[in-house]
Design an enzyme around this catalytic site. Structure first.
Site, PDB file in Angstrom:
ATOM      1  N   TYR A  29       0.845  -1.124   0.019  1.00 53.36           N
ATOM      2  CA  TYR A  29       0.115   0.108   0.045  1.00 53.36           C
ATOM      3  C   TYR A  29       1.020   1.389  -0.036  1.00 53.36           C
ATOM      4  O   TYR A  29       0.900   2.051   1.059  1.00 53.36           O
ATOM      5  CB  TYR A  29      -0.936  -0.081   1.153  1.00 53.36           C
ATOM      6  CG  TYR A  29      -2.294   0.693   0.706  1.00 53.36           C
ATOM      7  CD1 TYR A  29      -3.293   0.064   0.053  1.00 53.36           C
ATOM      8  CD2 TYR A  29      -2.599   2.053   1.166  1.00 53.36           C
ATOM      9  CE1 TYR A  29      -4.311   0.692  -0.555  1.00 53.36           C
ATOM     10  CE2 TYR A  29      -3.823   2.615   0.627  1.00 53.36           C
ATOM     11  CZ  TYR A  29      -4.698   1.910  -0.363  1.00 53.36           C
ATOM     12  OH  TYR A  29      -5.617   2.613  -0.621  1.00 53.36           O
ATOM     13  N   GLU A  32       3.933   8.144  -0.832  1.00 52.43           N
ATOM     14  CA  GLU A  32       5.028   8.900  -1.177  1.00 52.43           C
ATOM     15  C   GLU A  32       6.210   8.792  -0.562  1.00 52.43           C
ATOM     16  O   GLU A  32       7.435   8.804  -0.696  1.00 52.43           O
ATOM     17  CB  GLU A  32       4.747  10.500  -1.213  1.00 52.43           C
ATOM     18  CG  GLU A  32       3.712  10.906  -2.199  1.00 52.43           C
ATOM     19  CD  GLU A  32       3.498  12.483  -2.246  1.00 52.43           C
ATOM     20  OE1 GLU A  32       4.172  13.048  -1.487  1.00 52.43           O
ATOM     21  OE2 GLU A  32       2.348  12.723  -2.805  1.00 52.43           O
ATOM     22  N   HIS A  34       7.027   5.547   1.065  1.00 43.68           N
ATOM     23  CA  HIS A  34       7.891   4.740   0.497  1.00 43.68           C
ATOM     24  C   HIS A  34       8.740   4.955  -0.860  1.00 43.68           C
ATOM     25  O   HIS A  34       9.879   4.616  -1.242  1.00 43.68           O
ATOM     26  CB  HIS A  34       6.885   3.417   0.074  1.00 43.68           C
ATOM     27  CG  HIS A  34       6.162   2.974   1.067  1.00 43.68           C
ATOM     28  ND1 HIS A  34       4.796   3.240   1.322  1.00 43.68           N
ATOM     29  CD2 HIS A  34       6.660   2.125   2.187  1.00 43.68           C
ATOM     30  CE1 HIS A  34       4.588   2.428   2.534  1.00 43.68           C
ATOM     31  NE2 HIS A  34       5.464   1.775   3.149  1.00 43.68           N
ATOM     32  N   GLN A  58       4.629 -10.373  12.630  1.00 43.61           N
ATOM     33  CA  GLN A  58       4.607  -9.356  13.391  1.00 43.61           C
ATOM     34  C   GLN A  58       3.403  -8.640  13.722  1.00 43.61           C
ATOM     35  O   GLN A  58       3.324  -7.730  14.462  1.00 43.61           O
ATOM     36  CB  GLN A  58       5.414  -8.179  12.582  1.00 43.61           C
ATOM     37  CG  GLN A  58       4.856  -7.503  11.397  1.00 43.61           C
ATOM     38  CD  GLN A  58       5.957  -6.625  10.558  1.00 43.61           C
ATOM     39  OE1 GLN A  58       6.832  -7.172   9.987  1.00 43.61           O
ATOM     40  NE2 GLN A  58       5.642  -5.382  10.694  1.00 43.61           N
ATOM     41  N   ASP A 147       9.395   4.607  11.627  1.00 44.58           N
ATOM     42  CA  ASP A 147       9.517   3.391  12.391  1.00 44.58           C
ATOM     43  C   ASP A 147      10.768   3.601  13.126  1.00 44.58           C
ATOM     44  O   ASP A 147      11.796   2.707  12.720  1.00 44.58           O
ATOM     45  CB  ASP A 147       9.201   2.336  11.612  1.00 44.58           C
ATOM     46  CG  ASP A 147       7.984   1.995  11.146  1.00 44.58           C
ATOM     47  OD1 ASP A 147       6.941   2.236  12.229  1.00 44.58           O
ATOM     48  OD2 ASP A 147       7.872   1.958   9.955  1.00 44.58           O
ATOM     49  N   GLN A 150      12.050   0.417  14.846  1.00 42.69           N
ATOM     50  CA  GLN A 150      12.493  -0.769  14.092  1.00 42.69           C
ATOM     51  C   GLN A 150      13.827  -0.354  13.347  1.00 42.69           C
ATOM     52  O   GLN A 150      14.540  -1.369  13.274  1.00 42.69           O
ATOM     53  CB  GLN A 150      11.367  -0.552  12.695  1.00 42.69           C
ATOM     54  CG  GLN A 150      11.521  -1.495  11.828  1.00 42.69           C
ATOM     55  CD  GLN A 150      10.367  -1.449  10.802  1.00 42.69           C
ATOM     56  OE1 GLN A 150       9.472  -2.229  10.991  1.00 42.69           O
ATOM     57  NE2 GLN A 150      10.550  -0.864   9.757  1.00 42.69           N
ATOM     58  N   VAL A 173       8.391  11.297   5.852  1.00 42.02           N
ATOM     59  CA  VAL A 173       7.597  12.366   4.866  1.00 42.02           C
ATOM     60  C   VAL A 173       6.384  12.461   5.448  1.00 42.02           C
ATOM     61  O   VAL A 173       5.605  11.708   5.889  1.00 42.02           O
ATOM     62  CB  VAL A 173       7.810  11.676   3.474  1.00 42.02           C
ATOM     63  CG1 VAL A 173       7.001  12.481   2.478  1.00 42.02           C
ATOM     64  CG2 VAL A 173       9.213  11.170   2.896  1.00 42.02           C
TER      65      VAL A 173
END
Length: 279
Positions: A29, A32, A34, A58, A147, A150, A173
């Site tokens: 999904y 911008e 990504h 997860q 994240d 992470q 972003v």
């Protein structure tokens, strides 16, 4: 651009192009945020691989695995426009075949923040990322700083296990109104989305308070909580000021301090963060 679903096919391609690949791991999904990671990957390697895999290990009980948004056709368009060469989109059965029983776990860093409120979450993250590194064999892997924990956990795993891959973190972003881009944003209705803006507003309040001379974490927490709790649809999961390297708690804040948030807006759990001294 090519879409690969098979682990064996992806590994064969990776063996033939070892040292030439940048990997952008995603759960699909795409937005911008990504795309910005993929553009950066394009600068760092001859071949860009984006993985699209909603990783079941997860997600905990009663989390949003089934409702997590999926649209591979849309993802293919976004990835292609961002310069991706290969989409690796395996099924859960490809990644976790019958009899699967091996997991990777980072200890201390995963006990804080999202690790405290989502038991087992990071075991799933580190397991799937280590598998992706073994399958795609990237020279560099690009992750977003939204994240933050992470990213810290993956850096620790790569260092501790001598993984031959450079881990790069890229800035958050945001949409024009400040909301951090997230695949989960699509699940917010108009009223919820307005409430979600309290996350980015609260980050600004904390930065302004620090610039004004306030360093007490207790006082900063109170100021941030007031912004979020003013929204009736917002429920704080955690609100923490932490050391950005160890993720340990602090009593006094400075420009290096990490402010990390997880807030539920209705049924949607959103995260956001900032380093207090950064613009």
């Amino acid at each position: 651009m090519k879409v690969i679903n098979s682990v064996a096919e992806m590994q064969q391609f990776a063996r033939e192009h070892r040292g030439e690949i940048a990997l952008v791991p995603t759960m699909g999904y795409l937005h911008e945020g990504h795309a910005s990671l993929m553009v950066e990957a394009r600068k760092r390697a001859r071949i860009v691989v984006a993985s699209i895999f909603v990783n079941p290990t997860q997600f905990g009980v009663n989390e949003d695995l089934d409702s997590y948004p999926r649209d591979l056709e849309r993802d293919t368009r976004v990835a292609s426009e961002a310069g991706v060469d290969i989409i690796f989109a395996p099924t859960a059965a490809e990644m976790y075949p019958s009899g699967y029983q091996t997991y990777v776990n980072v200890e201390e860093l995963t006990t804080h923040l999202c690790g405290a409120s989502r038991p087992g979450h990071f075991r799933g993250v580190t397991t799937v990322v280590s598998k992706l590194f073994n399958i795609v064999m990237p020279r560099v892997a690009i992750f977003g700083k939204k994240d933050f924990q992470q990213l810290a956990v993956i850096k620790r795993m790569a260092k501790d296990l001598n993984m031959d891959v450079e881990i790069v973190g890229m800035p958050i972003v945001r949409e024009h109104d400040g909301l951090a881009l997230s695949s989960r944003n699509v699940r917010l209705d108009t009223t919820q989305r307005r409430s979600a803006l309290s996350l980015s507003r609260s980050l600004r309040v904390a930065k302004e308070a620090l610039r004004g001379g306030e360093q007490s974490v207790a006082a900063l927490k109170k100021a941030v909580a007031e912004v979020i709790e003013a929204e009736p649809m917002a429920e704080i999961d955690y609100l923490e000021f932490r050391d950005p390297d160890t993720l340990l708690e602090l009593e006094q804040a400075d420009e290096r301090t990490l402010l990390a948030l997880a807030v539920r807006i209705g049924s949607v759990r959103l995260i956001d963060n900032c380093i207090l001294g950064e613009e």
